[in-house]
Design a protein around this motif. Sequence first.
Motif, PDB file in Angstrom:
ATOM      1  N   UNK A  97       0.836  -1.198   0.000  1.00  0.00           N
ATOM      2  CA  UNK A  97       0.000   0.000   0.000  1.00  0.00           C
ATOM      3  C   UNK A  97       0.875   1.254   0.000  1.00  0.00           C
ATOM      4  N   UNK A  98       0.206   2.394  -0.150  1.00  0.00           N
ATOM      5  CA  UNK A  98       0.910   3.684  -0.134  1.00  0.00           C
ATOM      6  C   UNK A  98       1.715   3.824   1.153  1.00  0.00           C
ATOM      7  N   UNK A  99       1.059   3.605   2.292  1.00  0.00           N
ATOM      8  CA  UNK A  99       1.758   3.835   3.561  1.00  0.00           C
ATOM      9  C   UNK A  99       2.878   2.823   3.756  1.00  0.00           C
ATOM     10  N   UNK A 100       2.657   1.589   3.287  1.00  0.00           N
ATOM     11  CA  UNK A 100       3.725   0.584   3.427  1.00  0.00           C
ATOM     12  C   UNK A 100       4.943   0.978   2.589  1.00  0.00           C
ATOM     13  N   UNK A 101       4.692   1.478   1.391  1.00  0.00           N
ATOM     14  CA  UNK A 101       5.809   1.935   0.568  1.00  0.00           C
ATOM     15  C   UNK A 101       6.584   3.042   1.279  1.00  0.00           C
ATOM     16  N   UNK A 102       5.842   3.919   1.954  1.00  0.00           N
ATOM     17  CA  UNK A 102       6.510   5.050   2.615  1.00  0.00           C
ATOM     18  C   UNK A 102       7.175   4.620   3.925  1.00  0.00           C
ATOM     19  N   UNK A 114       9.061  13.610   6.773  1.00  0.00           N
ATOM     20  CA  UNK A 114       7.936  12.974   7.470  1.00  0.00           C
ATOM     21  C   UNK A 114       6.838  12.631   6.453  1.00  0.00           C
ATOM     22  N   UNK A 115       6.059  11.600   6.788  1.00  0.00           N
ATOM     23  CA  UNK A 115       5.007  11.160   5.871  1.00  0.00           C
ATOM     24  C   UNK A 115       3.986  12.281   5.635  1.00  0.00           C
ATOM     25  N   UNK A 116       3.654  13.031   6.677  1.00  0.00           N
ATOM     26  CA  UNK A 116       2.692  14.132   6.502  1.00  0.00           C
ATOM     27  C   UNK A 116       3.199  15.182   5.516  1.00  0.00           C
ATOM     28  N   UNK A 117       4.499  15.438   5.579  1.00  0.00           N
ATOM     29  CA  UNK A 117       5.087  16.406   4.643  1.00  0.00           C
ATOM     30  C   UNK A 117       4.988  15.887   3.215  1.00  0.00           C
ATOM     31  N   UNK A 118       5.178  14.582   3.058  1.00  0.00           N
ATOM     32  CA  UNK A 118       5.081  13.990   1.712  1.00  0.00           C
ATOM     33  C   UNK A 118       3.644  14.114   1.206  1.00  0.00           C
ATOM     34  N   UNK A 119       2.696  13.920   2.096  1.00  0.00           N
ATOM     35  CA  UNK A 119       1.294  14.062   1.685  1.00  0.00           C
ATOM     36  C   UNK A 119       0.964  15.521   1.355  1.00  0.00           C
ATOM     37  N   UNK A 120       1.592  16.452   2.041  1.00  0.00           N
ATOM     38  CA  UNK A 120       1.268  17.844   1.679  1.00  0.00           C
ATOM     39  C   UNK A 120       1.948  18.233   0.358  1.00  0.00           C
ATOM     40  N   UNK A 121       3.060  17.577   0.071  1.00  0.00           N
ATOM     41  CA  UNK A 121       3.730  17.812  -1.214  1.00  0.00           C
ATOM     42  C   UNK A 121       2.945  17.153  -2.361  1.00  0.00           C
ATOM     43  N   UNK A 125      -1.832  11.634  -2.779  1.00  0.00           N
ATOM     44  CA  UNK A 125      -1.558  10.416  -1.997  1.00  0.00           C
ATOM     45  C   UNK A 125      -2.256  10.447  -0.648  1.00  0.00           C
ATOM     46  N   UNK A 126      -2.678  11.650  -0.249  1.00  0.00           N
ATOM     47  CA  UNK A 126      -3.289  11.807   1.066  1.00  0.00           C
ATOM     48  C   UNK A 126      -4.622  11.060   1.120  1.00  0.00           C
ATOM     49  N   UNK A 127      -4.852  10.374   2.236  1.00  0.00           N
ATOM     50  CA  UNK A 127      -6.091   9.613   2.374  1.00  0.00           C
ATOM     51  C   UNK A 127      -6.057   8.304   1.613  1.00  0.00           C
ATOM     52  N   UNK A 181      10.522  21.526  -3.662  1.00  0.00           N
ATOM     53  CA  UNK A 181      11.745  20.854  -3.181  1.00  0.00           C
ATOM     54  C   UNK A 181      12.978  21.702  -3.496  1.00  0.00           C
ATOM     55  N   UNK A 182      12.979  22.273  -4.686  1.00  0.00           N
ATOM     56  CA  UNK A 182      14.099  23.139  -5.068  1.00  0.00           C
ATOM     57  C   UNK A 182      14.179  24.344  -4.131  1.00  0.00           C
ATOM     58  N   UNK A 183      13.018  24.933  -3.825  1.00  0.00           N
ATOM     59  CA  UNK A 183      13.002  26.103  -2.927  1.00  0.00           C
ATOM     60  C   UNK A 183      13.514  25.731  -1.541  1.00  0.00           C
ATOM     61  N   UNK A 184      13.388  24.461  -1.190  1.00  0.00           N
ATOM     62  CA  UNK A 184      13.899  24.004   0.108  1.00  0.00           C
ATOM     63  C   UNK A 184      15.365  23.591   0.048  1.00  0.00           C
ATOM     64  N   UNK A 185      15.977  23.754  -1.114  1.00  0.00           N
ATOM     65  CA  UNK A 185      17.419  23.514  -1.196  1.00  0.00           C
ATOM     66  C   UNK A 185      17.808  22.185  -1.800  1.00  0.00           C
ATOM     67  N   UNK A 186      16.825  21.421  -2.255  1.00  0.00           N
ATOM     68  CA  UNK A 186      17.118  20.130  -2.869  1.00  0.00           C
ATOM     69  C   UNK A 186      17.835  20.335  -4.203  1.00  0.00           C
ATOM     70  N   UNK A 187      18.759  19.449  -4.515  1.00  0.00           N
ATOM     71  CA  UNK A 187      19.449  19.483  -5.806  1.00  0.00           C
ATOM     72  C   UNK A 187      18.927  18.314  -6.640  1.00  0.00           C
ATOM     73  N   UNK A 188      18.655  18.571  -7.899  1.00  0.00           N
ATOM     74  CA  UNK A 188      17.978  17.546  -8.708  1.00  0.00           C
ATOM     75  C   UNK A 188      18.616  17.436 -10.093  1.00  0.00           C
ATOM     76  N   UNK A 189      18.846  16.196 -10.522  1.00  0.00           N
ATOM     77  CA  UNK A 189      19.147  15.936 -11.944  1.00  0.00           C
ATOM     78  C   UNK A 189      17.924  15.235 -12.513  1.00  0.00           C
ATOM     79  N   UNK A 190      17.446  15.794 -13.601  1.00  0.00           N
ATOM     80  CA  UNK A 190      16.217  15.320 -14.205  1.00  0.00           C
ATOM     81  C   UNK A 190      16.530  14.868 -15.625  1.00  0.00           C
ATOM     82  N   UNK A 191      16.231  13.601 -15.915  1.00  0.00           N
ATOM     83  CA  UNK A 191      16.264  13.162 -17.312  1.00  0.00           C
ATOM     84  C   UNK A 191      14.885  13.428 -17.868  1.00  0.00           C
ATOM     85  N   UNK A 192      14.812  14.179 -18.964  1.00  0.00           N
ATOM     86  CA  UNK A 192      13.480  14.601 -19.404  1.00  0.00           C
ATOM     87  C   UNK A 192      13.424  14.771 -20.918  1.00  0.00           C
TER      88      UNK A 192
END
Length: 235
Positions: A97-102, A114-121, A125-127, A181-192
């Motif tokens: 399930x979703x929660x098991x994956x997380x 935190x899982x709640x933060x992931x749901x707000x992002x 997935x919430x609910x 995520x970028x605004x929070x300082x995350x660095x990302x490489x995206x294949x697109x």
Amino acid sequence: MAEAALLNVNNLEAWYGESHVLHGVSFDVRKGEVVTLIGRNGAGKTTTLRSLIGVVGKRRGTSLFKGVDLLNVAPHKVARLGIGYVPEERGIFSTLSVIENLMFPPAWQAGGMEIDEIYSLFPNLKGRDHTPGTRLSGGEQQMLAIGRILRTGADFILLDEPTEGIAPVIIDEIGAALRILKARGMTIILVEQNLRFAASVADRHFVLDQGKVVDEISNNALDANMDRLNRYLGV
Ligand code: ATP
């Protein structure tokens, strides 16, 4: 404001068995940046990501991440450096399930989201805690796959074609999450391959062709260089 290079890839070569696929890939990524790897099918984008985490046959060159050469780091130790990889096939447990994956991220270090933060992002997935992965749409599976990686505490994320086969409205939601995520300082490489999406999140674009980086285009200059880019992409 972007800082000094966090990752410096220099002359990276890679082989699958006898097949020489990367012929000297060079690019850099600064802390807090989103960069894309773009190019035609078979140009070597996925192989570049896989080379960074050490899951190709043979590699040569250097990939300095925070001063450590990733070519000397065993694949199972790469996550501990704060690098997370979301493959094109997403890498979730579809029978869980979703929660098991997380609850079972691939590796765990301090700072995991935190899982709640992931749901707000990812409000989709919430609910859905007890919804099995198989019942999620492709876009929701992608969100879950990114969520799992955020649980690991990774602050450098490698994303392989997160928009592939996904409905436009969900693509926009994934884009919004990446901008947060970028605004929070995350660095990302995206294949697109989706240029509109790439332009909505990235700072710079590196063009791959036949296993090499052949061009670098800043996102601000993307529109002005569209003809050039389309030539590389064969559009
Ligand atoms: P795509 O968008 O099609 O995935 P890409 O730019 O990500 O393209 P790669 O998947 O990195 O390209 O493939 C680069 C080259 O390596 C291609 O010629 C491909 O056929 C080859 N290749 C990819 N995976 C393997 C493998 N496991 N074994 C042998 N050759 C491979």
